[in-house]
Design a protein around this motif. Sequence first.
Motif, PDB file in Angstrom:
ATOM      1  N   ASN A  54       5.820  14.966   1.461  1.00 20.09           N
ATOM      2  CA  ASN A  54       5.099  14.272   0.402  1.00 20.09           C
ATOM      3  C   ASN A  54       4.078  15.193  -0.262  1.00 20.09           C
ATOM      4  O   ASN A  54       3.929  15.196  -1.482  1.00 20.09           O
ATOM      5  CB  ASN A  54       4.418  13.030   0.968  1.00 20.09           C
ATOM      6  CG  ASN A  54       4.153  11.985  -0.077  1.00 20.09           C
ATOM      7  OD1 ASN A  54       4.609  12.090  -1.212  1.00 20.09           O
ATOM      8  ND2 ASN A  54       3.406  10.975   0.291  1.00 20.09           N
TER       9      ASN A  54
ATOM     10  N   ILE B 232       2.648   1.527  -3.429  1.00 21.93           N
ATOM     11  CA  ILE B 232       1.762   1.929  -4.522  1.00 21.93           C
ATOM     12  C   ILE B 232       1.575   3.443  -4.528  1.00 21.93           C
ATOM     13  O   ILE B 232       1.546   4.075  -5.588  1.00 21.93           O
ATOM     14  CB  ILE B 232       0.413   1.185  -4.433  1.00 21.93           C
ATOM     15  CG1 ILE B 232       0.599  -0.248  -4.884  1.00 21.93           C
ATOM     16  CG2 ILE B 232      -0.657   1.867  -5.286  1.00 21.93           C
ATOM     17  CD1 ILE B 232      -0.620  -1.119  -4.703  1.00 21.93           C
ATOM     18  N   GLY B 233       1.475   4.049  -3.370  1.00 24.28           N
ATOM     19  CA  GLY B 233       1.387   5.511  -3.307  1.00 24.28           C
ATOM     20  C   GLY B 233       2.622   6.178  -3.873  1.00 24.28           C
ATOM     21  O   GLY B 233       2.527   7.149  -4.627  1.00 24.28           O
ATOM     22  N   ILE B 234       3.776   5.664  -3.529  1.00 23.20           N
ATOM     23  CA  ILE B 234       5.031   6.214  -4.043  1.00 23.20           C
ATOM     24  C   ILE B 234       5.133   5.990  -5.549  1.00 23.20           C
ATOM     25  O   ILE B 234       5.493   6.892  -6.311  1.00 23.20           O
ATOM     26  CB  ILE B 234       6.228   5.564  -3.314  1.00 23.20           C
ATOM     27  CG1 ILE B 234       6.213   5.928  -1.841  1.00 23.20           C
ATOM     28  CG2 ILE B 234       7.543   5.974  -3.961  1.00 23.20           C
ATOM     29  CD1 ILE B 234       7.154   5.084  -1.001  1.00 23.20           C
TER      30      ILE B 234
ATOM     31  N   LYS C 234       4.966  13.534   5.894  1.00 26.04           N
ATOM     32  CA  LYS C 234       3.668  13.887   5.317  1.00 26.04           C
ATOM     33  C   LYS C 234       3.734  15.235   4.594  1.00 26.04           C
ATOM     34  O   LYS C 234       3.275  15.363   3.458  1.00 26.04           O
ATOM     35  CB  LYS C 234       2.615  13.920   6.412  1.00 26.04           C
ATOM     36  CG  LYS C 234       1.220  14.136   5.923  1.00 26.04           C
ATOM     37  CD  LYS C 234       0.247  14.053   7.094  1.00 26.04           C
ATOM     38  CE  LYS C 234      -1.172  14.204   6.670  1.00 26.04           C
ATOM     39  NZ  LYS C 234      -2.096  14.118   7.804  1.00 26.04           N
TER      40      LYS C 234
ATOM     41  N   PHE D 162       0.828  -1.206   0.000  1.00 24.83           N
ATOM     42  CA  PHE D 162       0.000   0.000   0.000  1.00 24.83           C
ATOM     43  C   PHE D 162       0.862   1.256   0.000  1.00 24.83           C
ATOM     44  O   PHE D 162       0.609   2.193  -0.755  1.00 24.83           O
ATOM     45  CB  PHE D 162      -0.939  -0.013   1.207  1.00 24.83           C
ATOM     46  CG  PHE D 162      -1.866   1.154   1.270  1.00 24.83           C
ATOM     47  CD1 PHE D 162      -2.941   1.243   0.396  1.00 24.83           C
ATOM     48  CD2 PHE D 162      -1.669   2.166   2.190  1.00 24.83           C
ATOM     49  CE1 PHE D 162      -3.805   2.320   0.434  1.00 24.83           C
ATOM     50  CE2 PHE D 162      -2.525   3.251   2.243  1.00 24.83           C
ATOM     51  CZ  PHE D 162      -3.598   3.329   1.364  1.00 24.83           C
ATOM     52  N   VAL D 163       1.891   1.284   0.824  1.00 26.16           N
ATOM     53  CA  VAL D 163       2.803   2.437   0.872  1.00 26.16           C
ATOM     54  C   VAL D 163       3.542   2.579  -0.453  1.00 26.16           C
ATOM     55  O   VAL D 163       3.655   3.675  -1.001  1.00 26.16           O
ATOM     56  CB  VAL D 163       3.792   2.296   2.051  1.00 26.16           C
ATOM     57  CG1 VAL D 163       4.909   3.316   1.952  1.00 26.16           C
ATOM     58  CG2 VAL D 163       3.072   2.427   3.371  1.00 26.16           C
TER      59      VAL D 163
ATOM     60  N   SER E  86       2.760   5.556  -7.749  1.00 25.40           N
ATOM     61  CA  SER E  86       1.823   6.364  -8.540  1.00 25.40           C
ATOM     62  C   SER E  86       2.359   7.776  -8.735  1.00 25.40           C
ATOM     63  O   SER E  86       2.172   8.384  -9.804  1.00 25.40           O
ATOM     64  CB  SER E  86       0.444   6.383  -7.883  1.00 25.40           C
ATOM     65  OG  SER E  86       0.500   7.021  -6.633  1.00 25.40           O
ATOM     66  N   THR E  87       3.034   8.310  -7.722  1.00 22.26           N
ATOM     67  CA  THR E  87       3.660   9.623  -7.875  1.00 22.26           C
ATOM     68  C   THR E  87       4.769   9.569  -8.918  1.00 22.26           C
ATOM     69  O   THR E  87       4.888  10.464  -9.762  1.00 22.26           O
ATOM     70  CB  THR E  87       4.231  10.104  -6.530  1.00 22.26           C
ATOM     71  OG1 THR E  87       3.194  10.126  -5.557  1.00 22.26           O
ATOM     72  CG2 THR E  87       4.857  11.473  -6.643  1.00 22.26           C
TER      73      THR E  87
ATOM     74  N   ILE F 175       3.889  16.357  -4.191  1.00 20.17           N
ATOM     75  CA  ILE F 175       2.766  16.040  -5.069  1.00 20.17           C
ATOM     76  C   ILE F 175       2.113  17.292  -5.651  1.00 20.17           C
ATOM     77  O   ILE F 175       1.681  17.296  -6.810  1.00 20.17           O
ATOM     78  CB  ILE F 175       1.733  15.189  -4.301  1.00 20.17           C
ATOM     79  CG1 ILE F 175       2.332  13.820  -3.990  1.00 20.17           C
ATOM     80  CG2 ILE F 175       0.443  15.037  -5.083  1.00 20.17           C
ATOM     81  CD1 ILE F 175       1.505  12.986  -3.054  1.00 20.17           C
TER      82      ILE F 175
ATOM     83  N   SER G  70      11.017   8.823  -2.007  1.00 21.12           N
ATOM     84  CA  SER G  70      10.730   7.407  -2.238  1.00 21.12           C
ATOM     85  C   SER G  70      11.758   6.491  -1.598  1.00 21.12           C
ATOM     86  O   SER G  70      11.399   5.480  -0.984  1.00 21.12           O
ATOM     87  CB  SER G  70      10.632   7.126  -3.733  1.00 21.12           C
ATOM     88  OG  SER G  70      11.862   7.361  -4.372  1.00 21.12           O
TER      89      SER G  70
END
Length: 170
Positions: free
Chosen positions: A87, A19-21, A84, A16-17, A23-24, A91, A128
Amino acid sequence: MAQMSELRFSFSNQVFVVIGILSTLLSNGLGIGFLPIIVSDEINGSNHKLLDEQSLSYLEAAGELAFIASILIIPLTMQKKGRKVANIVTIMPAFLGWVLSFNAGKFFSLVIINALHNISLGGAVSISSTLMSEFCSFKYTGLFFMIEIAMITLGILLCHICNVGISPKQ
């Protein structure tokens, strides 16, 4: 004090972590691949006098300077304000760059878009590595780092694949 192995997350949380990275990074790869398409459309289209060799070098230099500045600033932000905030700071330029891309047509807008995408890319590259090494098991970090590089490349590739047949022909 808890052992280091007790602080690690389950594999699903690690994915999950990551995938967030990823996608960025995919968005940043798309941003990097998007600019050459816009530039080639401008050169092949009616505005070929808008971009000459010197303006293209300025366009590229603006992105590189923004990338270097981001690599220096984002780790400091991460250290002072936390992961946070860093990040979010990473973004937001990508999001703003994509919003501005809808009206890209002038040289100055291309410079701003390139700088924003490179700010985001520099931040994503800085964040990342830190996030993956903190949240992921040592067993999977090599795989996740390899996928990290592949996502940037995949974004550039997807952008060029989607452009086939769209740009004006001579």
